[in-house]
Design a protein around this motif. Sequence first.
Motif, PDB file in Angstrom:
ATOM      1  N   ARG A  60       1.917  14.160  19.435  1.00  0.00           N
ATOM      2  CA  ARG A  60       2.935  15.136  19.353  1.00  0.00           C
ATOM      3  C   ARG A  60       2.460  16.395  19.921  1.00  0.00           C
ATOM      4  NH1 ARG A  60       2.664  19.348  16.334  1.00  0.00           N
ATOM      5  NH2 ARG A  60       0.984  18.588  14.941  1.00  0.00           N
ATOM      6  N   LEU A  61       1.183  16.735  20.128  1.00  0.00           N
ATOM      7  CA  LEU A  61       0.699  17.866  20.938  1.00  0.00           C
ATOM      8  C   LEU A  61       0.795  17.462  22.372  1.00  0.00           C
ATOM      9  CD1 LEU A  61      -2.241  18.846  18.768  1.00  0.00           C
ATOM     10  CD2 LEU A  61      -0.575  20.215  19.038  1.00  0.00           C
ATOM     11  N   ARG A  62       0.577  16.161  23.123  1.00  0.00           N
ATOM     12  CA  ARG A  62       0.638  16.011  24.452  1.00  0.00           C
ATOM     13  C   ARG A  62       2.013  15.839  24.750  1.00  0.00           C
ATOM     14  NH1 ARG A  62      -0.162  10.064  23.923  1.00  0.00           N
ATOM     15  NH2 ARG A  62       2.198  10.209  23.682  1.00  0.00           N
ATOM     16  N   ASP A  63       2.925  15.574  23.863  1.00  0.00           N
ATOM     17  CA  ASP A  63       4.277  15.513  24.315  1.00  0.00           C
ATOM     18  C   ASP A  63       4.855  16.739  24.281  1.00  0.00           C
ATOM     19  OD1 ASP A  63       4.008  12.819  24.191  1.00  0.00           O
ATOM     20  OD2 ASP A  63       5.222  12.137  22.602  1.00  0.00           O
ATOM     21  N   GLU A  64       4.413  17.655  23.518  1.00  0.00           N
ATOM     22  CA  GLU A  64       4.943  19.335  23.519  1.00  0.00           C
ATOM     23  C   GLU A  64       4.268  20.049  24.834  1.00  0.00           C
ATOM     24  OE1 GLU A  64       4.665  21.612  20.100  1.00  0.00           O
ATOM     25  OE2 GLU A  64       4.966  19.983  18.908  1.00  0.00           O
ATOM     26  N   SER A  65       3.169  19.642  25.434  1.00  0.00           N
ATOM     27  CA  SER A  65       2.612  20.463  26.258  1.00  0.00           C
ATOM     28  C   SER A  65       1.306  19.670  26.828  1.00  0.00           C
ATOM     29  CB  SER A  65       2.016  21.691  25.922  1.00  0.00           C
ATOM     30  OG  SER A  65       1.450  22.485  27.108  1.00  0.00           O
ATOM     31  N   PRO A  66       1.290  19.556  28.125  1.00  0.00           N
ATOM     32  CA  PRO A  66      -0.165  18.964  28.917  1.00  0.00           C
ATOM     33  C   PRO A  66      -1.331  19.581  28.274  1.00  0.00           C
ATOM     34  CG  PRO A  66       1.389  19.995  30.504  1.00  0.00           C
ATOM     35  CD  PRO A  66       1.953  20.027  29.335  1.00  0.00           C
ATOM     36  N   ILE A  67      -1.255  20.610  28.373  1.00  0.00           N
ATOM     37  CA  ILE A  67      -2.341  21.388  28.103  1.00  0.00           C
ATOM     38  C   ILE A  67      -2.242  22.620  26.871  1.00  0.00           C
ATOM     39  CG2 ILE A  67      -2.160  22.900  29.892  1.00  0.00           C
ATOM     40  CD1 ILE A  67      -5.349  23.366  30.229  1.00  0.00           C
ATOM     41  N   TRP A  68      -3.143  22.824  26.179  1.00  0.00           N
ATOM     42  CA  TRP A  68      -2.958  24.008  25.032  1.00  0.00           C
ATOM     43  C   TRP A  68      -4.479  24.504  24.517  1.00  0.00           C
ATOM     44  CZ3 TRP A  68      -5.173  21.099  20.888  1.00  0.00           C
ATOM     45  CH2 TRP A  68      -4.917  19.608  21.158  1.00  0.00           C
ATOM     46  N   TYR A  69      -4.420  25.871  24.202  1.00  0.00           N
ATOM     47  CA  TYR A  69      -5.703  26.379  23.821  1.00  0.00           C
ATOM     48  C   TYR A  69      -5.548  26.143  22.238  1.00  0.00           C
ATOM     49  CZ  TYR A  69      -9.364  29.658  23.217  1.00  0.00           C
ATOM     50  OH  TYR A  69     -10.355  30.408  23.188  1.00  0.00           O
ATOM     51  N   SER A  70      -6.990  25.798  21.946  1.00  0.00           N
ATOM     52  CA  SER A  70      -7.341  25.455  20.538  1.00  0.00           C
ATOM     53  C   SER A  70      -8.321  26.682  19.740  1.00  0.00           C
ATOM     54  CB  SER A  70      -8.063  24.045  20.391  1.00  0.00           C
ATOM     55  OG  SER A  70      -8.824  23.974  19.256  1.00  0.00           O
ATOM     56  N   MET A 114       1.681  23.079  14.976  1.00  0.00           N
ATOM     57  CA  MET A 114       2.773  23.450  15.950  1.00  0.00           C
ATOM     58  C   MET A 114       2.302  24.284  16.924  1.00  0.00           C
ATOM     59  SD  MET A 114       6.529  25.174  14.993  1.00  0.00           S
ATOM     60  CE  MET A 114       5.914  26.807  15.119  1.00  0.00           C
ATOM     61  N   ILE A 115       2.709  24.053  18.114  1.00  0.00           N
ATOM     62  CA  ILE A 115       2.357  25.054  19.214  1.00  0.00           C
ATOM     63  C   ILE A 115       3.285  26.125  19.348  1.00  0.00           C
ATOM     64  CG2 ILE A 115       2.392  24.952  21.816  1.00  0.00           C
ATOM     65  CD1 ILE A 115       1.294  22.194  21.989  1.00  0.00           C
ATOM     66  N   VAL A 116       2.405  27.042  19.529  1.00  0.00           N
ATOM     67  CA  VAL A 116       3.023  28.427  19.748  1.00  0.00           C
ATOM     68  C   VAL A 116       3.045  29.212  21.158  1.00  0.00           C
ATOM     69  CG1 VAL A 116       3.021  31.026  18.826  1.00  0.00           C
ATOM     70  CG2 VAL A 116       2.488  29.057  17.284  1.00  0.00           C
ATOM     71  N   ARG A 117       3.935  29.560  21.817  1.00  0.00           N
ATOM     72  CA  ARG A 117       3.839  29.943  23.227  1.00  0.00           C
ATOM     73  C   ARG A 117       3.288  31.374  23.022  1.00  0.00           C
ATOM     74  NH1 ARG A 117       4.702  25.458  26.491  1.00  0.00           N
ATOM     75  NH2 ARG A 117       5.584  24.213  24.711  1.00  0.00           N
ATOM     76  N   ALA A 155      -2.489  25.796  19.951  1.00  0.00           N
ATOM     77  CA  ALA A 155      -2.289  24.776  18.781  1.00  0.00           C
ATOM     78  C   ALA A 155      -3.298  25.460  17.685  1.00  0.00           C
ATOM     79  CB  ALA A 155      -2.837  23.635  19.236  1.00  0.00           C
ATOM     80  N   ALA A 156      -2.640  26.360  17.125  1.00  0.00           N
ATOM     81  CA  ALA A 156      -3.504  27.264  16.189  1.00  0.00           C
ATOM     82  C   ALA A 156      -3.828  26.359  15.092  1.00  0.00           C
ATOM     83  CB  ALA A 156      -2.689  28.235  15.408  1.00  0.00           C
ATOM     84  N   GLY A 157      -3.111  25.176  14.563  1.00  0.00           N
ATOM     85  CA  GLY A 157      -3.699  24.518  13.391  1.00  0.00           C
ATOM     86  C   GLY A 157      -4.412  23.235  13.812  1.00  0.00           C
ATOM     87  N   PHE A 158      -4.667  22.954  14.998  1.00  0.00           N
ATOM     88  CA  PHE A 158      -5.297  21.844  15.455  1.00  0.00           C
ATOM     89  C   PHE A 158      -6.736  21.980  14.864  1.00  0.00           C
ATOM     90  CE2 PHE A 158      -8.021  19.733  18.628  1.00  0.00           C
ATOM     91  CZ  PHE A 158      -7.533  18.315  18.364  1.00  0.00           C
TER      92      PHE A 158
END
Length: 419
Positions: A33-43, A1-4, A13-16
């Motif tokens: 799922r991650l793409r639909d939640e946000s166009p960019i995220w930190y792993s 799950m993505i956390v702001r 995306a802590a669990g990625f």
Amino acid sequence: MIVRDEVPRCPVAAGFDPFDAGYLADPHQELARLRDESPIWYSPALERWVVTRYEDIDRILTDPATFSAAEAQRPVHPACPEAAEILSGLRLVPTMSNCDPPEHRRYRSVMSRAMSPRRVAALRPTIEKRTTELLDGFASRPRADLVRELFYPLPALTVFALIGFPPEDSDRIKAWCADKLEVNWGRPTVEQQVRSAQGMIDYFDYCARFVARRRAEPADDLVSDLIADERGLTDEEVTSLIFALSFAGHETTTNLLGNMTLHLLREPGAWEEVRADRSLIPGAVEETLRYESSVPMWRRVTTRDTEVGGVALPAGARLVLAFAAADRQPDVFGEPDRFDIRRPNARRQLSFGRGIHLCLGAAMARMECEIVINLMADRLPGLQLVPGQDVAFSPNLSFRGPLALHAEWVRGGVPASRS
Ligand code: HEM
């Protein structure tokens, strides 16, 4: 799950974990799922930002001044001190996929000439002959692991023939390339890192000795052309070019052949359609590259402060471009989770990259696939997957294809599993 999160001002995306067995078995659901939640995220696992949308990746690939390619060949995970010490002996010059303009322009133009359409087209009889020989080795048996017997050896033999490497060295060069895969794109243990780092040094030395030999005694091959080019490449530059090319030219194609055969055989009726109408093969190649990219993720690093998908990024931000997520984006490819060999816009897939680094071997990879699928369709009647097998994928960030693919065909009128 993505956390702001406020720091680094980007969803996290802590669990990625792209090395997790569940993800490797099916990365697409999680990526969607991650793409639909946000166009960019930190792993945190990758210590990088992951970009997932088609339009952002397209923009990044076509703006080399802001998004440098220097990251592309670096180890995803920093090498341990012992391996780093060994790797410091690699006298590699950034030349192609990890090189930026203006230097990249010079290397690209020398390589484009050496990999001319004429030289690539001239490989066709060699590929047909080697495919036929490899098929001869197992077609009389009822079943085989197609990766081991055909998809693994063939692309290496092809690209090594282009470069000029003797075919008898193929196995050890492949083993060294596996070392490079592990060090640069895998998550190896300390012992594996040390062993593979040494393999990379041995491979580099092999390439350097080969270049010296061709400088003394030119032949009709790509290395001799690179040496003879009037722009005067040094031996170190030619060595770096073939060190990169010999890897780029086979791992990817082995995976494409495996992915294509897997999905043609899994999708009901697809293999029969292609067998009956060979003009469907080019479209099936593009659809495979879209649906199951041989290069699901590739890398860039920002050269200045910028913004991607509404998120501010500092200079030096390391990015992972998730081609596999973008290639299944529903507003670009309708019904993206359907493997459709007649998809009209499959050629928009990002697997070969885009812009100044667009894959130089795309024509060769496409030709190789077309030859192999055609010959398998001729030689292996009633081809099907051996039922009940678990298909495993190599645990690395950027190169995706089945490690083994057990298939059977009809002998005496029945598939082997029913005889
Ligand atoms: C399925 C097969 C292949 C795939 C999916 C693939 C994918 C890629 C990708 C993603 C890049 C980097 C693009 C970028 O950074 O924007 C690339 C670059 C490159 N590929 Fe391929 N590749 C394949 C086959 C081959 C083959 C067969 C060869 C050579 C015989 C080859 C040679 C190269 C070279 C030389 C570059 C560097 C181009 C540059 O930086 O200007 N590739 N490829």
